[in-house]
Each structure stands twice: as C-alpha cells, then as structure tokens.
Scaffold this active site. Structure first.
Site, short mmCIF file in Angstrom:
data_model
loop_
_atom_site.label_atom_id
_atom_site.label_comp_id
_atom_site.label_asym_id
_atom_site.label_seq_id
_atom_site.Cartn_x
_atom_site.Cartn_y
_atom_site.Cartn_z
N ASP A 1 0.95 -1.03 -0.01
CA ASP A 1 -0.06 0.12 -0.19
C ASP A 1 0.92 1.19 0.09
O ASP A 1 1.89 1.37 0.76
CB ASP A 1 -0.88 0.00 1.10
CG ASP A 1 -2.52 0.33 1.18
OD1 ASP A 1 -2.69 1.31 0.36
OD2 ASP A 1 -3.15 -0.66 1.35
N ASP B 1 -3.04 4.39 -2.38
CA ASP B 1 -4.16 4.71 -1.54
C ASP B 1 -4.68 6.16 -1.74
O ASP B 1 -3.98 7.10 -2.06
CB ASP B 1 -3.74 4.84 0.11
CG ASP B 1 -4.77 5.00 1.30
OD1 ASP B 1 -5.71 4.23 1.31
OD2 ASP B 1 -4.70 6.24 1.63
N GLU C 1 -6.92 3.12 -5.74
CA GLU C 1 -8.05 3.42 -5.00
C GLU C 1 -8.84 4.69 -5.72
O GLU C 1 -8.06 5.75 -5.46
CB GLU C 1 -7.99 3.28 -3.52
CG GLU C 1 -9.27 3.83 -2.69
CD GLU C 1 -9.31 4.06 -1.53
OE1 GLU C 1 -9.92 3.69 -0.59
OE2 GLU C 1 -8.07 4.95 -1.09
N HIS D 1 -10.59 -3.95 3.24
CA HIS D 1 -10.61 -3.52 4.61
C HIS D 1 -11.28 -2.28 5.22
O HIS D 1 -11.44 -1.80 6.29
CB HIS D 1 -8.90 -3.22 5.06
CG HIS D 1 -8.49 -2.14 4.38
ND1 HIS D 1 -8.25 -2.03 3.06
CD2 HIS D 1 -8.40 -0.90 4.79
CE1 HIS D 1 -7.89 -0.78 2.73
NE2 HIS D 1 -7.86 0.01 3.98
N ASP D 2 -11.83 -1.74 4.29
CA ASP D 2 -13.02 -0.51 4.47
C ASP D 2 -14.28 -1.05 4.63
O ASP D 2 -15.12 -0.08 4.53
CB ASP D 2 -12.60 0.70 3.46
CG ASP D 2 -11.35 1.45 3.69
OD1 ASP D 2 -10.85 1.18 4.84
OD2 ASP D 2 -10.56 1.74 2.81
C1 GLC Z 1 -8.17 4.72 2.16
C2 GLC Z 1 -7.94 3.50 3.01
C3 GLC Z 1 -8.58 3.64 4.28
C4 GLC Z 1 -7.67 4.89 5.09
C5 GLC Z 1 -8.02 6.05 4.09
C6 GLC Z 1 -7.21 7.22 4.60
O1 GLC Z 1 -9.46 5.00 1.68
O2 GLC Z 1 -8.38 2.41 2.37
O3 GLC Z 1 -8.36 2.45 5.03
O4 GLC Z 1 -8.58 5.17 6.22
O5 GLC Z 1 -7.71 5.97 2.70
O6 GLC Z 1 -5.91 6.65 4.33
#
Ligand code: GLC
Ligand code: CA
Length: 557
Positions: free
Chosen positions: A98, A196, A253, A326-327
């Site tokens: 990540d 991310d 993402e 994980h979200d």
């Molecule tokens: C992304 C991650 C998440 C995190 C956010 C801030 O959305 O997947 O888990 O809290 O970024 O880094």
C-alpha cells in the site's frame, strides 16, 4: 488482448494487524504472514496486497505513515520484510504494498519540521494557508472540517483525520521524495502498489466554499475534492518516474473518476494498470456517505451497477474486481442483508458465499479477495461503541447521535457498516482466540470462530475454502475465457438472477447464472457442460434452467 501476469493473477488483500500474531502481543505481524504463506499458496492466490506496515502511530491502522522507509516494530523489522518478500517469491507469490501518498501522519518528520519552522523547506510539502477564517467549508472524510488551525490565522488541510495532513503535490521537491519512496520499494522487490486515496492528491474545489450540506455547514470533501482537473499531470509523471520500464503493476483506489474518463486512468497508456471501482461496493450508502442513511436497493439496481462498471471498463481498459476490502463490511451481510445466513446456518452460509464467489470469479478484471472472504466470514456483532477500534466508526456513531438517532439505532448502523467488521482477527482454528494470538487480541474475534475457521474448512471437502480454491483453479485453467474473454450481460426476467457470458476470441463461451434470492427461479438459458455448481449438479432440461435458492452455476460451450 495483450497477455500480462497482472491480468491473470489472483489477488488477496492482507490486513497484517489481523492475520497472525507470533509473539503474543495480540497484533498480527510479518512473521505471522510468513508462517501462513503455505496456506495462501494452497488457496491458490499469487498476488498479495499487504496493507500498511510502515512506522506509524496507528491512528488509522497504518494509513498514517510516520516513516515510509521503516517497518513499524509492532509488525517486525525490515529483515522480516525482506524475508517475507523472498519467501513469497519462492512460492510464486508476488507482493504489492500500500502506498499512502495523499497524506502522512502528523508525526512524520516533514510535518514536524514544517510545524516548528514556517520557513522550513518542508512547509511547502503540506498545505498551509494563512487566513483569518477557515479557508473553506469542506468536510473531511473522518470528522469535522478539512482545516485544522495551528497558529493564529494559520491552517493546514487534511482530507482524512486531523492527524493525517495532506501532502502538497504541487511542490516538485515533495513529488521527488514520493518517487524516491516508490522506487526504493520496487528496488527491494515488491511488484507494485495499491495506491491509497490517490484521486484526492490534486486540490481544487474543496479549497473554496461550497453549498452547506448539513447542520455543521460543511460539504463532503468526497463530493468536491476528488479527481480535480490537472491530476493527470501528477499521475503521469509518477508512472514515468517509477513504473515505466519495470515489470510492476499499480492498482488505484480511485473513487470519483467518471466512467467516460476512466480510459485516461486504465487505458493503453493510462496512469495505472487498473483501478478499484466503488459503484457497487457502496450500493448500501446513500449520497453524502453518512452511515445512518442506509440506501434501500434492489437486485435489479445491483445488476445495473455491476454491468455498467464492467462494460465501461471493458471498453476502455482493465479493471480490478472485488466484493470486500478492509474498508467495507462483509459481503454476505452487505448483499444479502436481512436474508444473510445466521451464524449457525452453515449450509445457507455456504450457498450464499459460493454464490458471491461464482460472481466474483466470473467477472472480468483482476480478482482481489479479502482475507476471510474465502471462509465466508461475516460481520461481527459489536455490542457497544467501546468495542470498536476504527476512528471512522466512532466518528459515524457520534454523527448519527447528533443527527437524532438513539444509541441503539446508532449502534445498529455502525454494526452494519463498520470497517472493523472486516478487520476482526483471522480465525485459524477453534482454539483460544481462534489460534490468532496467545495474548489478548487487539480487536475482538468474531465469536463464530469456533464453528467457522480455516482449519475446519480445510478439513472438509465441500467447504467454502475448497470452493474458492476450485474457482481459482478454474480461472487459471480457463484463462482464455475467464480472464481475457469479453463480458456481456444476459438479460433475464428474474429479478434476483445475475446472468452473463464470457466469450473468448476463439468463440468458446462460459455462462454464469447466479440466483441471489431465497426462492427457486426458472429461466430459459443457454448452458452447456457444467463447470461449477454450488449444489453439486445443476438442473437443466431442454434449455430451462432451474436455480434453487442461492444457486450459482458456470457452464461452458
Ligand atoms: C483509504 C484506505 C483507508 C484509509 C484512508 C486514509 O481509503 O483504504 O483504510 O483510512 O484511505 O488513508
Ligand atoms: Ca505480534
């Protein structure tokens, strides 16, 4: 279509904090991942995405990085990371990590220096603004304004928590540091990155006031801060500086990218190898992202979202597909809602999980499983707000209370949506703490671990784990169709039935039919030889297919 390893790979997202603890501190670690590599190999995955393990104060479980060049001691050491890369490589498993580059932790040296001395060169690494008033009314993703005041008339910008100050990508020197970090890890042997929150890096509309959306007078940054004009210059430069000329992949993402612009991101010369699309993962969220407005939806809408996504991506490039991460809450709960199996209804859980598995492995794009999905893990019952760890959940709980929900209701909403649902420790066996730790787990285990765990499923021939293993093998065997074949929706009258075909260049076609509902459905269907059926044998007579509750079939002709 050009054949490349990252299109054929089966990805697995691993949340290190919850996978396997080896030293009894209740927190998963890199040695734990190494110990369980053979398990992952047996499942059949060949691309591991490891969530952040860098030095971090862990306000947001590592998505708040203090040092990109160091492993957090709670996860182990750099030697462990080297060993992990080497051992995974020896098993034919590539690793991507990540990259959290929209922001750092406020404990990062750069930010500390920037705070200490306004004349420091690091001041320009972040977004500081001089202003008497709050510079804009954007609402951060985790709570309150995106602006935090540090001195009289000085503010800094944070898309997420206030301990996660955003980096200023306009600063060349900062960008150079970012590329250095990425190249350091590529040189070490990772095969790429999950990027991310990358569509937030260009600031635009969120720097100005927008129409207030609620009583706090703020406007969600996710509506105004994503994919702003000019972002492509940064992303292209990043690709050129780090990825081009290497045998590496990126998966971004990337919420907020409209489908008609997706080609710039994932086309022939796109910024990334692929992106994660959120359109159907967020089907349960109403606009604004508040968990206490649950969106009501029908299977027909779900189908629309899935195929709109699949076809738009297919037209323009390559995508990544997933049902969990994980979200997100667990997919069984999300997609079956009040019809989801109860913890002890193991047969129903098997059928529902394998229906989702058939969907996932049937879709076009690189498949990413999330840890525990292969066991049909479900949301965890949390009985009080004190049992949660996730800062987002706690924020949403208090937002719900403020909006007038009573405690019981607020707790129900966060139980449904909490990111902790997918972060509960991995159940390896029926022993104490599911074999995850000898100590006290950092987050409670889903209490169903005694009935539902990896060991038990590995010992059974017809478990969810075995089904996922077979799906992975099938995908590897039928690369021509299941990986590279085109996708087309098959229109059916039956509301809960998702149906589509995958067609290879040679003309070979695989048909997928999934009954997401609790009733039997009959339909006229093109079929052929049965490749997979979660009931064992499919019922098909004279081109009429009968799908029992949650039945999923794949056939080939
Ligand atoms: C992304 C991650 C998440 C995190 C956010 C801030 O959305 O997947 O888990 O809290 O970024 O880094
Ligand atoms: Ca540990």
């Amino acid at each position: 279509m050009e054949r490349v390893w990252w299109k054929e790979a089966i990805g697995y997202e691993l949340y290190p904090k919850s996978f396997k603890d080896t030293n009894g501190d209740g927190i998963g670690d890199l040695k734990g991942i190494i110990e369980k590599l053979p398990y992952l190999k047996e499942l059949g995955i060949d691309l591991l995405w490891i969530c952040p393990f860098y030095l971090s104060p862990m306000r947001d479980n590592g998505y708040d990085v203090e040092d990109y060049y160091a492993v957090d001691p709670q996860f182990g050491s750099m030697e462990d990371m080297d060993a992990l890369l080497e051992k995974a490589g020896a098993l034919g498993i590539r690793v991507i990590i990540d990259m959290v580059l929209n922001h750092t932790s406020d404990r990062h040296r750069w930010f500390q220096e920037a705070l200490k001395d306004p004349k420091s060169r690091y001041r320009d690494y972040y977004i500081f603004k001089e202003s008497k008033e709050r510079p804009s009314n954007a609402r951060s993703c985790f709570s309150g304004s995106v602006w935090e005041k540090v001195e009289e008339n000085v503010w800094y910008y944070h898309t997420f928590d206030k301990t996660q100050p955003d980096l200023n990508w306009e600063c060349r020197e900062l960008r150079r540091e970012v590329y250095k970090i990425m190249n350091y890890w590529l040189d070490k042997g990772v095969s790429g990155f999950r990027m991310d929150a990358i569509t937030y890096i260009k600031k635009g509309n969120s720097m100005k006031n927008a129409e207030p959306q609620g009583e706090d007078g703020l406007h969600d940054v996710a509506d105004i801060g994503l994919n702003q004009p000019g972002i492509g210059d940064f992303l292209l430069e990043m690709r050129k500086e780090c990825i081009d000329g290497r045998d590496a992949m990126t998966v971004a993402e990337a919420p907020g990218v409209p489908y008609d612009e997706i080609g710039e991101f994932i086309g022939e010369n796109g910024y990334f190898s692929m992106i994660f699309d959120f359109s159907y993962a967020d089907i349960d969220l109403a606009p604004g992202g508040n968990w206490y407005y649950q969106a009501d939806w029908k299977f027909s809408q779900l189908k629309k979202l899935i195929f709109h996504s699949q076809l738009s991506v297919q037209r323009q490039g390559w995508g990544a597909v997933y049902l969990e991460n994980h979200d997100q809450s667990r997919s069984l709960n999300k997609y079956f809602r009040d019809k989801a199996a109860l913890p002890y209804e193991m047969r129903k859980r098997f059928l529902q999980s394998t229906a989702l598995g058939t969907l996932l492995f049937g879709l076009r794009g690189t498949v990413f499983l999330y840890q525990g999905e292969e066991l049909g893990m479900m949301n965890c019952p949390f009985s009080s707000i004190d049992e949660f760890d996730d800062l987002n959940t706690i924020d949403q709980y208090y937002r719900a209370l403020k909006a007038g929900c009573d405690e019981k209701k607020a707790l129900k909403f966060v139980n449904d949506r909490s990111r902790d649902n997918s972060r509960t420790p991995y159940p390896w066996n029926a022993k104490k703490n599911g074999g995850f730790t000898e100590g006290r787990p950092w987050l409670k285990l889903n209490p169903d671990y005694r009935e539902n765990n990896a060991q038990r499923q590995q010992n059974e021939d017809s478990s969810i784990f075995r089904f996922y293993q077979k799906m992975i093998r099938l995908r590897k065997e039928k690369t021509e169709t299941l990986v590279y074949g085109t996708i087309e929706e098959i229109q059916v009258e039956n509301e809960p039935v998702i149906a589509f075909s995958r067609k290879a260049e040679s003309g070979k076609t695989i048909y997928v039919y999934i009954n997401m509902g609790e009733d039997e459905e009959t339909l006229a269907a093109k079929t052929g030889k049965c490749l997979s059926c979660n009931y064992g044998d499919m019922i098909c007579k004279e081109n009429t297919l009968t799908l029992r509750p949650y039945e999923a079939v794949m056939t080939e002709s």
